[in-house]
Scaffold this motif. Structure first.
Motif, PDB file in Angstrom:
ATOM      1  N   PHE A 132      12.059  69.416 -87.929  1.00 57.87           N
ATOM      2  CA  PHE A 132      12.585  69.421 -89.296  1.00 57.87           C
ATOM      3  C   PHE A 132      12.139  70.667 -90.035  1.00 57.87           C
ATOM      4  CE2 PHE A 132       8.479  67.351 -89.840  1.00 57.87           C
ATOM      5  CZ  PHE A 132       8.039  67.799 -91.066  1.00 57.87           C
TER       6      PHE A 132
ATOM      7  N   GLY B 166       2.590  75.777 -99.394  1.00 60.71           N
ATOM      8  CA  GLY B 166       3.640  75.187 -98.567  1.00 60.71           C
ATOM      9  C   GLY B 166       4.864  74.923 -99.427  1.00 60.71           C
ATOM     10  N   THR B 167       5.975  74.621 -98.790  1.00 67.60           N
ATOM     11  CA  THR B 167       7.196  74.379 -99.573  1.00 67.60           C
ATOM     12  C   THR B 167       7.005  73.166-100.469  1.00 67.60           C
ATOM     13  OG1 THR B 167       8.558  75.352 -97.867  1.00 67.60           O
ATOM     14  CG2 THR B 167       9.663  73.893 -99.405  1.00 67.60           C
ATOM     15  N   ALA B 168       6.600  72.054 -99.881  1.00 63.07           N
ATOM     16  CA  ALA B 168       6.423  70.841-100.685  1.00 63.07           C
ATOM     17  C   ALA B 168       5.241  71.001-101.623  1.00 63.07           C
ATOM     18  CB  ALA B 168       6.216  69.638 -99.768  1.00 63.07           C
ATOM     19  N   ALA B 169       4.147  71.521-101.095  1.00 59.24           N
ATOM     20  CA  ALA B 169       2.903  71.604-101.865  1.00 59.24           C
ATOM     21  C   ALA B 169       2.880  72.771-102.852  1.00 59.24           C
ATOM     22  CB  ALA B 169       1.731  71.735-100.895  1.00 59.24           C
TER      23      ALA B 169
ATOM     24  N   TYR C  33       3.855  67.517-104.820  1.00 58.87           N
ATOM     25  CA  TYR C  33       3.544  66.822-103.564  1.00 58.87           C
ATOM     26  C   TYR C  33       2.133  66.246-103.613  1.00 58.87           C
ATOM     27  CZ  TYR C  33       3.131  65.633 -98.712  1.00 58.87           C
ATOM     28  OH  TYR C  33       2.960  64.924 -97.557  1.00 58.87           O
TER      29      TYR C  33
ATOM     30  N   GLY D 285      11.546  72.124 -94.360  1.00 58.86           N
ATOM     31  CA  GLY D 285      11.483  71.776 -95.777  1.00 58.86           C
ATOM     32  C   GLY D 285      11.874  73.013 -96.557  1.00 58.86           C
TER      33      GLY D 285
ATOM     34  N   ARG E  20      15.848  68.672 -96.675  1.00 59.47           N
ATOM     35  CA  ARG E  20      15.172  68.334 -95.423  1.00 59.47           C
ATOM     36  C   ARG E  20      16.156  68.461 -94.240  1.00 59.47           C
ATOM     37  NH1 ARG E  20      10.691  65.474 -93.734  1.00 59.47           N
ATOM     38  NH2 ARG E  20       9.550  66.960 -95.002  1.00 59.47           N
TER      39      ARG E  20
ATOM     40  N   TYR F 130      14.444  69.166-103.128  1.00 61.15           N
ATOM     41  CA  TYR F 130      13.872  69.412-101.794  1.00 61.15           C
ATOM     42  C   TYR F 130      14.946  69.121-100.741  1.00 61.15           C
ATOM     43  CZ  TYR F 130      10.502  69.025 -97.947  1.00 61.15           C
ATOM     44  OH  TYR F 130       9.803  69.200 -96.773  1.00 61.15           O
TER      45      TYR F 130
ATOM     46  N   LYS G 241       7.818  73.006 -85.957  1.00 62.17           N
ATOM     47  CA  LYS G 241       7.796  71.951 -86.980  1.00 62.17           C
ATOM     48  C   LYS G 241       8.424  70.712 -86.340  1.00 62.17           C
ATOM     49  CE  LYS G 241       8.142  71.970 -91.965  1.00 62.17           C
ATOM     50  NZ  LYS G 241       6.801  71.444 -92.179  1.00 62.17           N
TER      51      LYS G 241
ATOM     52  N   PHE H 150       7.309  62.631-105.104  1.00 62.92           N
ATOM     53  CA  PHE H 150       7.810  63.373-103.942  1.00 62.92           C
ATOM     54  C   PHE H 150       8.513  62.451-102.941  1.00 62.92           C
ATOM     55  CE2 PHE H 150       7.938  65.278 -99.823  1.00 62.92           C
ATOM     56  CZ  PHE H 150       8.353  66.562-100.107  1.00 62.92           C
TER      57      PHE H 150
ATOM     58  N   THR I  70      -0.379  69.346 -94.615  1.00 60.79           N
ATOM     59  CA  THR I  70       1.028  69.688 -94.855  1.00 60.79           C
ATOM     60  C   THR I  70       1.188  71.069 -95.483  1.00 60.79           C
ATOM     61  OG1 THR I  70       0.891  68.616 -96.991  1.00 60.79           O
ATOM     62  CG2 THR I  70       1.698  67.262 -95.175  1.00 60.79           C
TER      63      THR I  70
ATOM     64  N   TYR J 153       3.079  65.737 -87.012  1.00 63.34           N
ATOM     65  CA  TYR J 153       2.699  65.046 -88.247  1.00 63.34           C
ATOM     66  C   TYR J 153       2.143  63.658 -87.918  1.00 63.34           C
ATOM     67  CZ  TYR J 153       4.694  69.073 -90.380  1.00 63.34           C
ATOM     68  OH  TYR J 153       4.905  70.383 -90.746  1.00 63.34           O
TER      69      TYR J 153
HETATM   70  C1  COI Z   1       7.059  71.122 -96.462  1.00 63.98           C
HETATM   71  O1  COI Z   1       6.212  71.695 -97.140  1.00 63.98           O
HETATM   72  O2  COI Z   1       8.253  71.231 -96.702  1.00 63.98           O
HETATM   73  C2  COI Z   1       6.693  70.293 -95.350  1.00 63.98           C
HETATM   74  O3  COI Z   1       7.440  70.215 -94.423  1.00 63.98           O
HETATM   75  C3  COI Z   1       5.517  69.456 -95.445  1.00 63.98           C
HETATM   76  C4  COI Z   1       5.970  68.041 -95.444  1.00 63.98           C
HETATM   77  C5  COI Z   1       5.560  67.342 -94.227  1.00 63.98           C
HETATM   78  C6  COI Z   1       5.759  67.343 -96.709  1.00 63.98           C
END
Ligand code: COI
Length: 351
Positions: free
Chosen positions: A65, A296-299, A163, A67, A133, A131, A191, A20, A230, A196
């Motif tokens: 930010f 979550g998006t990343a997870a 992630y 994601g 950002r 991904y 966000k 990731f 996250t 974080y």
């Molecule tokens: C996401 O899931 O996109 C997030 O923003 C979490 C990130 C801090 C890894």
């Protein structure tokens, strides 16, 4: 919109070995705000920013930010998932952090152009994605604490794998009862960068005890479940899917919203409410807590096999991925990659 072509492209990575957030594509998108107005979006070759050490975001953390993810299926179709929802949430965060609103359609149009140029960076293997950002930072050069006059909005893209441990393995989560992430009236729902940073010490200390992430409790009483480092969190208790309600201090997760919709359509009861940690622990002890997972998006969907709380560990579902998390992930990924119909109108197709 302006496009500056790169003279030289990077060699593509081995997409079967993605982790990731370590790689970047060949381009970035940027748009500057000066004299009270946004300039045009520019797509240009990826490079470092040239920044004064007195740039305000470096001192006072005025930055936000998002994601988001793009997917490519085995027919070669590239999709962007719920991108307008991400851009709208970014404007919501911008409001909270006293940053200027931007035209979501202008950014979306430029982003689609960038994705067309960089289509070959979108991986196809299960669990992978490109991904995105989107980020906005205060760029006025000044040391006084005030609302910045200048900003930069930029989007970088990174091909990613899982992630945490992905949707097929379980994670270990520590319920944090000393530090807090966000209080009512604070910036928890935005966000923003500082949210974080504020979580890092707890994450570091829990990692020393072998945990992957922390589960935050409310700041006032340390009693109610909020979210994981996250990602948002869901529990299956007594056959009902439970998730903390949006109370201003947790993130308005787009994956959270998607999974609630998907699971309700699959026939599950999903309750959004206030859930006390003591009730969750009691349910775990009595075998009534049959699943827990982060979303979550990343997870994506990250199943949890062990929770730690006040020095004890509780194993959930024999530390195995449960059926609700499996269904949630299968349906989500299936919609994202067009294996299943886009019945909620969540996709933007890049052609
Ligand atoms: C996401 O899931 O996109 C997030 O923003 C979490 C990130 C801090 C890894």
């Amino acid at each position: 919109m302006k496009i500056i072509k790169a003279d030289k492209l990077q060699k593509k990575p081995d997409f079967s070995k993605l982790t990731f957030g370590k790689l970047h594509t060949d381009y970035l998108l940027e748009m500057d705000y000066t004299n009270g107005a946004w300039g045009e979006p520019v797509i240009r070759p990826y490079s470092n920013f040239d920044m004064s050490p007195m740039t305000m975001c470096l001192h006072y953390g005025q930055g936000i930010f998002e994601g988001c993810k793009a997917f490519r299926n085995d027919k070669g179709e590239v999709t962007l998932f719920r991108i307008m929802d991400n851009l709208k949430r970014m404007n919501r965060s911008a409001y909270r952090m006293c940053m200027p609103q931007f035209d979501e359609n202008v950014v979306l149009e430029a982003l689609i152009e960038m994705l067309k140029i960089e289509k070959d960076w979108v991986p196809t293997l299960p669990g992978t994605a490109l991904y995105l950002r989107p980020t906005m930072i205060a760029t006025e050069v000044a040391l006084g604490v005030h609302v910045s006059r200048d900003y930069k909005l930029f989007i970088v893209m990174s091909p990613v794998g899982a992630y945490l441990h992905g949707a097929e393995q379980t994670a270990r989560i520590y319920i944090e009862d000393k530090y807090v992430r966000a209080a009512k009236g604070g910036t928890g729902e935005a966000k923003c960068l500082g949210n974080y940073a504020a979580g890092l010490l707890a994450q570091y200390e829990s990692a020393q005890q072998g945990f992957d992430q922390v589960l935050w409790l409310d700041a006032e009483e340390h009693k109610y479940i909020e979210e994981v480092g996250t990602m948002n969190v869901m529990f299956v208790m007594d056959g009902v899917v439970c998730t903390p309600e949006l109370d201003g201090s947790i993130l308005r997760g787009i994956t959270r919203h998607s999974i609630i919709k998907i699971l309700r359509d699959e026939g599950y009861t999903v309750n959004e409410g206030r859930f006390a940690v003591d009730d969750i622990i009691k349910a775990a002890k009595e075998g009534r807590l049959t699943e827990m997972f982060g979303v979550g998006t990343a997870a994506t969907v990250s199943p949890v096999g062990v929770i730690g709380y006040k020095g004890e560990e509780y194993v959930i579902n024999n530390n195995k991925v449960g059926p609700v998390a499996k269904t949630a992930y299968d349906r989500l990924r299936g919609i994202q990659t067009r294996k299943y119909p886009d019945k909620y109108d969540w996709l933007t197709i890049i052609d």
